[in-house]
Motif scaffolding. Structure first.
Motif, PDB file in Angstrom:
ATOM      1  N   ILE A 415       7.906   3.018 -12.737  1.00 52.40           N
ATOM      2  CA  ILE A 415       6.628   3.628 -12.333  1.00 52.40           C
ATOM      3  C   ILE A 415       6.118   4.390 -13.549  1.00 52.40           C
ATOM      4  CG2 ILE A 415       5.540   5.331 -10.790  1.00 52.40           C
ATOM      5  CD1 ILE A 415       8.055   4.874  -8.942  1.00 52.40           C
ATOM      6  N   ILE A 416       4.900   4.086 -13.964  1.00 45.35           N
ATOM      7  CA  ILE A 416       4.375   4.747 -15.169  1.00 45.35           C
ATOM      8  C   ILE A 416       3.125   5.533 -14.801  1.00 45.35           C
ATOM      9  CG2 ILE A 416       3.642   4.395 -17.557  1.00 45.35           C
ATOM     10  CD1 ILE A 416       4.906   1.561 -17.293  1.00 45.35           C
ATOM     11  N   ILE A 417       3.176   6.833 -14.981  1.00 47.42           N
ATOM     12  CA  ILE A 417       1.987   7.657 -14.690  1.00 47.42           C
ATOM     13  C   ILE A 417       1.137   7.686 -15.953  1.00 47.42           C
ATOM     14  CG2 ILE A 417       1.134   9.947 -14.032  1.00 47.42           C
ATOM     15  CD1 ILE A 417       3.789  10.355 -12.543  1.00 47.42           C
ATOM     16  N   LEU A 418      -0.080   7.141 -15.840  1.00 42.85           N
ATOM     17  CA  LEU A 418      -0.938   7.041 -17.033  1.00 42.85           C
ATOM     18  C   LEU A 418      -2.185   7.915 -16.954  1.00 42.85           C
ATOM     19  CD1 LEU A 418      -0.665   3.239 -17.854  1.00 42.85           C
ATOM     20  CD2 LEU A 418      -0.003   5.127 -19.341  1.00 42.85           C
ATOM     21  N   THR A 419      -2.584   8.287 -15.743  1.00 42.97           N
ATOM     22  CA  THR A 419      -3.763   9.164 -15.600  1.00 42.97           C
ATOM     23  C   THR A 419      -3.322  10.398 -14.807  1.00 42.97           C
ATOM     24  OG1 THR A 419      -5.085   7.152 -15.420  1.00 42.97           O
ATOM     25  CG2 THR A 419      -6.213   9.219 -14.955  1.00 42.97           C
ATOM     26  N   GLU A 420      -3.861  11.556 -15.181  1.00 45.12           N
ATOM     27  CA  GLU A 420      -3.363  12.814 -14.598  1.00 45.12           C
ATOM     28  C   GLU A 420      -4.062  13.173 -13.278  1.00 45.12           C
ATOM     29  OE1 GLU A 420      -5.493  12.383 -16.921  1.00 45.12           O
ATOM     30  OE2 GLU A 420      -6.671  14.141 -17.456  1.00 45.12           O
ATOM     31  N   TRP A 421      -4.241  12.168 -12.388  1.00 46.06           N
ATOM     32  CA  TRP A 421      -4.836  12.450 -11.072  1.00 46.06           C
ATOM     33  C   TRP A 421      -3.959  13.455 -10.327  1.00 46.06           C
ATOM     34  CZ3 TRP A 421      -9.623  11.194  -9.702  1.00 46.06           C
ATOM     35  CH2 TRP A 421     -10.246  10.099 -10.303  1.00 46.06           C
ATOM     36  N   GLU A 422      -4.614  14.390  -9.650  1.00 48.96           N
ATOM     37  CA  GLU A 422      -3.856  15.445  -8.963  1.00 48.96           C
ATOM     38  C   GLU A 422      -2.860  14.860  -7.955  1.00 48.96           C
ATOM     39  OE1 GLU A 422      -6.277  18.364  -6.998  1.00 48.96           O
ATOM     40  OE2 GLU A 422      -4.520  19.599  -6.568  1.00 48.96           O
ATOM     41  N   GLU A 423      -3.264  13.767  -7.285  1.00 48.39           N
ATOM     42  CA  GLU A 423      -2.363  13.247  -6.243  1.00 48.39           C
ATOM     43  C   GLU A 423      -1.028  12.780  -6.824  1.00 48.39           C
ATOM     44  OE1 GLU A 423      -4.951   9.673  -4.852  1.00 48.39           O
ATOM     45  OE2 GLU A 423      -2.883   9.096  -4.427  1.00 48.39           O
TER      46      GLU A 423
END
Ligand code: NAD
Ligand code: UGA
Length: 467
Positions: A415-423
């Motif tokens: 799982i790669i988090i690429l955008t800092e969306w609050e959710e």
């Protein structure tokens, strides 16, 4: 020149700048009529949609303002000729991308849309008109606009048109556009006609403190915009370069950013390490600066700024390589989930998003990609990726879009988090650890995930800049 009391504005270009900027001016100046025109009929139809969820741009606070002012003193139309002819002031807010072919390809701005605006204005304007460059333009573009307008108007007999040209670059950032427009750090107005400058100051000073409204000559104004973006991008490349050193040495980039940023001469903003900057402007504006430096024989200066882009590309490549390495050097057929496709949080804009290049890297490896984003649609992802899929002959990887974040993660290997969306900072990692295929990995390129919760599960964890 003449003093103009601006009562009627036309803005050419209903994009990320034209739309929100004119919405705020309309809200602050109810006595001024504003027509935003665009040649893209679909975009204008979306701006006029009854359903405010269908506006072409997602920006916090935008739909509330549109709801207040649309069809009162703010109008969206494709009738460029009519609204240019009625205007006292015209904002040019069209796209200025990098040229893809010909002289200066890959670096210089393509000014064809700006030039076509100048010709339309020369043809359709009446009386005295203030022409305002809102688009980001190479220094001395105002000269081109002036020349086109003046030479075209002289050629039409009996013409009594006159023009003043101003530069008024926009500094808003997407995701915070409305707040940036309402509370700008400064408003910059460049020009040599003091009457025109005063007319524009009178508009902004309805809500911006006069001390924050700067007037300069045209060329300083045009250049300041490019330089501001170059400085901002340079900070991101600086911190990203140090994130790699932190990973190698055991330092933590968040701690280093904090320690460095507390020095008031440096400041704490724009020191978040990540997957590299995206967005439609940073790369384009730096390339433009590089082109200008080379054009004026300043090769060493050009090389300095070009490094900002090299580090940005390198950061994305090194994160991709590291992920492949952690997944045993092979991601063929593995499920990789990209969380976030917009170039930053709180916008639906995907232009130059790091997620695009990351997707391409993983597709080249033959991964099965699942993409999630709270605001970007499947169609938009498809526009960014489908051509790429067609391009590679023996394509093996594929991508899919899933709007439910937990569904997207089922059976994932990485799982790669690429955008800092609050959710993404509030995800239930216990639940996720039961959904993934073991050994599951979380790669946080934005440092927003709840690390302590992740560490309580069986998930493996990596985050940018953490040794
Ligand atoms: P955009 O692509 O979202 O919008 C530009 C619009 O102009 C398009 O809808 C296009 O159809 C329209 N257009 C082009 N030529 C036209 C013509 N002759 N007549 C009518 N419409 C025409 O672009 P944007 O993001 O709003 O950026 C516009 C400019 O502002 C660029 O120079 C950019 O560098 C600068 N800028 C952008 C941002 C940002 O956050 N996006 C911030 C500051 C400055
Ligand atoms: C940027 C500038 O901030 C605006 O002032 C300018 O008007 C605009 O470009 C423009 O000319 O288009 P924008 O690109 O919308 O605004 O958004 P930023 O907040 O600057 O973010 C740009 C990229 O840098 C994003 O991908 C963001 O995630 C990244 N970033 C930002 C970081 O990686 N770290 C940070 O500390 C800050």
């Amino acid at each position: 020149m003449l003093k103009v009391d601006i009562k009627n504005i036309c803005c050419i270009g209903a994009g990320y700048v034209g739309g929100p900027t004119m919405a705020v001016i309309a809200d602050k100046c109810p006595d001024i009529k504003i027509n935003v025109v665009d040649l893209n009929e679909l975009r204008i139809a979306s701006w006029n949609s009854n359903d405010l969820e269908d506006l072409p741009i997602y920006e916090p606070g935008l739909k509330e303002i549109i709801n207040r002012v649309r069809n009162k003193n703010l109008f969206f139309s494709t009738d460029t000729e009519r609204y240019i002819s009625e205007a006292d002031a015209i904002f040019i807010s069209v796209n200025t991308p990098i040229k893809v072919s010909g002289l200066g390809a890959g670096q210089a701005s393509n000014l064809c849309w700006v030039e076509s605006c100048a010709r339309q204005i020369a043809r359709d304007a009446k009386g005295h008109t203030i022409v305002i460059e809102k688009s980001t333009l190479p220094v001395r573009t105002a000269e081109i606009i002036k020349e086109i307008i003046i030479s075209s108007t002289n050629s039409s007999e009996g013409d009594s048109k006159t023009f003043s040209i101003l530069s008024n670059p926009e500094f808003l950032a997407e995701g915070t556009a409305i707040d940036d427009l309402i509370n700008p750090d400064r408003v910059l107005i460049g020009g040599d006609d003091n009457f025109a400058i005063q007319s524009l100051i009178e508009i902004y000073s309805r809500w911006v403190d006069r001390k924050k409204i700067l007037s300069t000559n045209l060329w300083s104004s045009e250049l300041s915009k490019l330089v501001a973006n170059a400085f901002l991008a340079q900070r991101i490349s600086s911190i990203n370069s140090i994130s790699a050193l932190c990973e190698a040495t055991g330092a933590d980039i968040s701690e280093v950013s904090r320690a460095v940023g507390l020095d008031q001469r440096i400041g704490s903003k724009f020191l978040n390490a990540g997957p590299g900057f995206g967005g439609s402007c940073f790369k384009k504006d730096i390339l433009n600066l590089v082109y200008l430096c080379n054009f004026f024989g300043l090769k060493t200066v050009a090389d300095f700024w070009e490094q900002v882009i090299s580090i940005n590309d390198w950061q994305q490549k090194r994160i991709y390589e590291l992920i492949v390495h952690k997944l045993f050097g092979n991601i063929y057929g593995k499920k990789i989930v990209l969380l976030g496709f917009s170039f930053k949080a709180n916008t639906n804009d995907t232009r130059e998003s790091p997620s695009i290049q990351m997707s391409k890297y993983f597709l080249d490896e033959g991964a099965n990609l699942t993409i999630h984003d709270p605001r970007v649609s499947r169609d938009q992802v498809s526009k960014e990726l489908c051509n790429y899929r067609k391009k590679i002959g023996n394509f093996r990887g594929y991508w899919d879009f899933e709007s439910d974040v937990y569904k997207s993660i089922e059976n994932a290997d990485g799982i790669i988090i690429l955008t800092e969306w609050e959710e993404y900072s509030k995800l239930d990692w216990k639940k996720i650890s039961n959904l993934v295929r073991k050994p599951g990995w979380v790669f946080d390129t934005r440092k927003i995930a709840d690390k302590d919760s992740i560490k309580k599960t069986s998930l493996n964890y990596w985050s940018v800049g953490e040794g």
